[in-house]
Design a protein around this motif. Structure first.
Motif, PDB file in Angstrom:
ATOM      1  N   THR A   1      54.777  48.890  34.970  1.00 35.49           N
ATOM      2  CA  THR A   1      54.023  49.173  33.962  1.00 35.49           C
ATOM      3  C   THR A   1      53.398  50.572  33.694  1.00 35.49           C
ATOM      4  OG1 THR A   1      51.596  48.248  33.464  1.00 35.49           O
ATOM      5  CG2 THR A   1      51.887  48.618  35.817  1.00 35.49           C
ATOM      6  N   GLU A   2      52.650  50.927  32.825  1.00 38.95           N
ATOM      7  CA  GLU A   2      52.002  51.968  32.178  1.00 38.95           C
ATOM      8  C   GLU A   2      50.676  51.947  32.992  1.00 38.95           C
ATOM      9  OE1 GLU A   2      52.413  52.281  28.138  1.00 38.95           O
ATOM     10  OE2 GLU A   2      54.277  53.198  28.320  1.00 38.95           O
ATOM     11  N   ILE A   3      49.849  50.818  33.228  1.00 39.06           N
ATOM     12  CA  ILE A   3      48.649  50.800  33.559  1.00 39.06           C
ATOM     13  C   ILE A   3      48.302  50.363  34.771  1.00 39.06           C
ATOM     14  CG2 ILE A   3      48.224  48.938  31.891  1.00 39.06           C
ATOM     15  CD1 ILE A   3      45.557  50.101  31.169  1.00 39.06           C
ATOM     16  N   MET A   4      47.607  50.747  35.723  1.00 38.05           N
ATOM     17  CA  MET A   4      46.868  50.139  37.020  1.00 38.05           C
ATOM     18  C   MET A   4      45.676  49.924  36.968  1.00 38.05           C
ATOM     19  SD  MET A   4      47.925  51.808  40.530  1.00 38.05           S
ATOM     20  CE  MET A   4      49.198  51.180  41.508  1.00 38.05           C
ATOM     21  N   PHE A   5      45.308  48.848  37.328  1.00 39.32           N
ATOM     22  CA  PHE A   5      43.654  48.701  37.515  1.00 39.32           C
ATOM     23  C   PHE A   5      43.417  48.781  38.955  1.00 39.32           C
ATOM     24  CE2 PHE A   5      44.645  47.140  33.246  1.00 39.32           C
ATOM     25  CZ  PHE A   5      43.385  47.383  32.615  1.00 39.32           C
ATOM     26  N   ILE A   6      42.187  49.311  39.428  1.00 38.97           N
ATOM     27  CA  ILE A   6      41.914  49.526  40.729  1.00 38.97           C
ATOM     28  C   ILE A   6      40.655  48.966  41.133  1.00 38.97           C
ATOM     29  CG2 ILE A   6      41.937  50.799  42.932  1.00 38.97           C
ATOM     30  CD1 ILE A   6      44.155  52.737  41.616  1.00 38.97           C
ATOM     31  N   GLY A   7      40.489  47.951  41.717  1.00 41.98           N
ATOM     32  CA  GLY A   7      39.061  47.372  42.259  1.00 41.98           C
ATOM     33  C   GLY A   7      38.587  47.880  43.379  1.00 41.98           C
ATOM     34  N   GLU A   8      37.728  47.055  43.953  1.00 40.49           N
ATOM     35  CA  GLU A   8      36.841  47.504  45.347  1.00 40.49           C
ATOM     36  C   GLU A   8      37.423  47.053  46.472  1.00 40.49           C
ATOM     37  OE1 GLU A   8      32.699  47.530  44.739  1.00 40.49           O
ATOM     38  OE2 GLU A   8      32.815  46.507  46.630  1.00 40.49           O
ATOM     39  N   ALA A   9      37.229  45.735  46.453  1.00 38.76           N
ATOM     40  CA  ALA A   9      37.714  44.917  47.914  1.00 38.76           C
ATOM     41  C   ALA A   9      38.061  43.376  47.550  1.00 38.76           C
ATOM     42  CB  ALA A   9      36.845  44.969  49.067  1.00 38.76           C
ATOM     43  N   PRO A  10      39.095  42.783  48.362  1.00 38.31           N
ATOM     44  CA  PRO A  10      38.963  41.215  47.883  1.00 38.31           C
ATOM     45  C   PRO A  10      37.794  40.673  48.143  1.00 38.31           C
ATOM     46  CG  PRO A  10      40.739  42.100  49.362  1.00 38.31           C
ATOM     47  CD  PRO A  10      39.969  43.292  49.232  1.00 38.31           C
ATOM     48  N   GLY A  11      37.623  39.332  47.520  1.00 42.68           N
ATOM     49  CA  GLY A  11      36.527  38.519  47.817  1.00 42.68           C
ATOM     50  C   GLY A  11      36.894  37.234  48.579  1.00 42.68           C
ATOM     51  N   TRP A  12      36.274  36.340  48.523  1.00 43.43           N
ATOM     52  CA  TRP A  12      36.539  35.051  49.340  1.00 43.43           C
ATOM     53  C   TRP A  12      37.820  34.365  48.866  1.00 43.43           C
ATOM     54  CZ3 TRP A  12      37.324  29.805  48.620  1.00 43.43           C
ATOM     55  CH2 TRP A  12      37.210  29.048  49.893  1.00 43.43           C
ATOM     56  N   TYR A  13      37.881  34.124  47.499  1.00 43.16           N
ATOM     57  CA  TYR A  13      39.060  33.401  46.972  1.00 43.16           C
ATOM     58  C   TYR A  13      40.354  34.605  46.962  1.00 43.16           C
ATOM     59  CZ  TYR A  13      35.883  30.179  44.687  1.00 43.16           C
ATOM     60  OH  TYR A  13      35.157  29.311  44.652  1.00 43.16           O
ATOM     61  N   GLU A  14      40.074  35.771  46.938  1.00 42.90           N
ATOM     62  CA  GLU A  14      41.187  36.649  47.072  1.00 42.90           C
ATOM     63  C   GLU A  14      41.740  36.668  48.509  1.00 42.90           C
ATOM     64  OE1 GLU A  14      38.397  37.399  45.569  1.00 42.90           O
ATOM     65  OE2 GLU A  14      39.256  37.614  43.773  1.00 42.90           O
ATOM     66  N   ASP A  15      40.950  36.469  49.619  1.00 42.99           N
ATOM     67  CA  ASP A  15      41.283  36.381  50.963  1.00 42.99           C
ATOM     68  C   ASP A  15      42.191  34.917  51.221  1.00 42.99           C
ATOM     69  OD1 ASP A  15      40.713  37.119  53.821  1.00 42.99           O
ATOM     70  OD2 ASP A  15      39.972  35.088  53.783  1.00 42.99           O
ATOM     71  N   GLN A  16      41.695  34.082  50.520  1.00 50.45           N
ATOM     72  CA  GLN A  16      42.247  32.840  50.612  1.00 50.45           C
ATOM     73  C   GLN A  16      43.879  32.744  50.362  1.00 50.45           C
ATOM     74  OE1 GLN A  16      40.888  29.766  52.189  1.00 50.45           O
ATOM     75  NE2 GLN A  16      39.464  31.267  52.758  1.00 50.45           N
ATOM     76  N   GLN A  17      43.777  33.430  49.068  1.00 45.80           N
ATOM     77  CA  GLN A  17      45.207  33.441  48.300  1.00 45.80           C
ATOM     78  C   GLN A  17      46.008  34.466  48.359  1.00 45.80           C
ATOM     79  OE1 GLN A  17      44.753  31.981  44.217  1.00 45.80           O
ATOM     80  NE2 GLN A  17      42.848  31.131  44.387  1.00 45.80           N
ATOM     81  N   GLY A  18      45.497  35.548  48.895  1.00 48.55           N
ATOM     82  CA  GLY A  18      46.343  36.955  48.974  1.00 48.55           C
ATOM     83  C   GLY A  18      46.794  37.561  47.894  1.00 48.55           C
ATOM     84  N   ARG A  19      45.740  37.312  46.660  1.00 49.27           N
ATOM     85  CA  ARG A  19      46.039  37.837  45.448  1.00 49.27           C
ATOM     86  C   ARG A  19      44.717  38.708  44.903  1.00 49.27           C
ATOM     87  NH1 ARG A  19      47.195  33.698  41.527  1.00 49.27           N
ATOM     88  NH2 ARG A  19      47.718  35.485  40.205  1.00 49.27           N
ATOM     89  N   PRO A  20      44.742  39.637  44.192  1.00 51.97           N
ATOM     90  CA  PRO A  20      43.543  40.203  43.759  1.00 51.97           C
ATOM     91  C   PRO A  20      43.053  39.581  42.512  1.00 51.97           C
ATOM     92  CG  PRO A  20      45.591  41.434  43.055  1.00 51.97           C
ATOM     93  CD  PRO A  20      46.154  40.284  43.777  1.00 51.97           C
TER      94      PRO A  20
END
Ligand code: URA
Length: 211
Positions: free
Chosen positions: A41-60
């Motif tokens: 892709t030409e575009i990347m989005f960069i957030g801060e840190a995983p939250g609870w749901y992200e930690d459960q699923q391993g997805r940002p």
């Protein structure tokens, strides 16, 4: 599609991230969250840190902030699968506290490697921690919705989508900042095409000289 080499480079990186124990918080995680999306892709989005749901699923960005991000992407005609999404740190901090400077430093080589493999033309920072990594010393209140080009990459700062969940008035600000992205991408594409045309013109002239 991305070449086989870049694909396996990312897979290798994901393995390294999932096995990383540089920070204490790695012992508390369910899953590491390396990042996901289109690798070409030409575009990347960069957030801060995983939250609870992200930690459960391993997805940002799969919790409430993630749902808003998905809507924002749709507002400019993009699906999540068409962009790359990651965070500056790949493990959830306990109770969603802010990432520590040492955690950011420990994870920095992973983010740098992702950027190096994917080579986005545009990086959208979500929130002040992500902005601070690429535009240090700036204030998100002042620079959100503006872009700066550095070393051939366009950086665009936005408020974190979660900010709209805590402060409703930011929702429309975030929505209108997002709507600036298509024009910026179109401009980048034009610049890219112009520089390709210039390159091939140079090559043609050199060939003519050789004849
Ligand atoms: N907030 C982030 O910064 N990243 C996520 O992945 C989810 C919420």
């Amino acid at each position: 599609m991305l070449g086989h080499n870049a694909m396996s480079a990312l897979d290798e990186l994901y393995q390294t991230i999932c096995n990383c124990h540089k920070c204490e918080i790695s012992r508390l995680r369910t899953k590491a969250v390396p990042g996901e999306g289109a690798n070409n892709t030409e575009i990347m989005f960069i957030g801060e840190a995983p939250g609870w749901y992200e930690d459960q699923q391993g997805r940002p960005f799969v919790g409430a902030a993630g749902q808003f991000l998905t809507q924002l992407l749709k507002s400019i005609g993009l699906e999540r699968e068409q962009v790359y999404i990651t965070n500056i740190i790949k493990t959830r901090p306990p109770n969603n506290r802010d990432p520590l400077p040492q955690e950011i430093a420990n994870c920095k080589p992973y983010l740098e490697r992702q950027i190096d493999i994917i080579k986005p033309k545009m990086i959208v920072t979500l929130g002040r921690y992500s902005m601070g990594m690429f535009m240090p010393g700036m204030s998100i209140g002042q620079i959100h919705g503006t872009a700066v080009k550095k070393d051939g990459v366009l950086y665009f700062a936005m408020y974190h989508p979660a900010a709209a969940l805590h402060q409703g008035s930011l929702r429309s600000v975030i929505q209108s900042d997002m709507l600036k992205i298509p024009d910026l991408l179109a401009e980048l594409k034009k610049e890219c095409e112009a520089s390709h045309a210039q390159e091939s013109h140079k090559e043609e002239s050199q060939q003519l000289k050789l004849l």
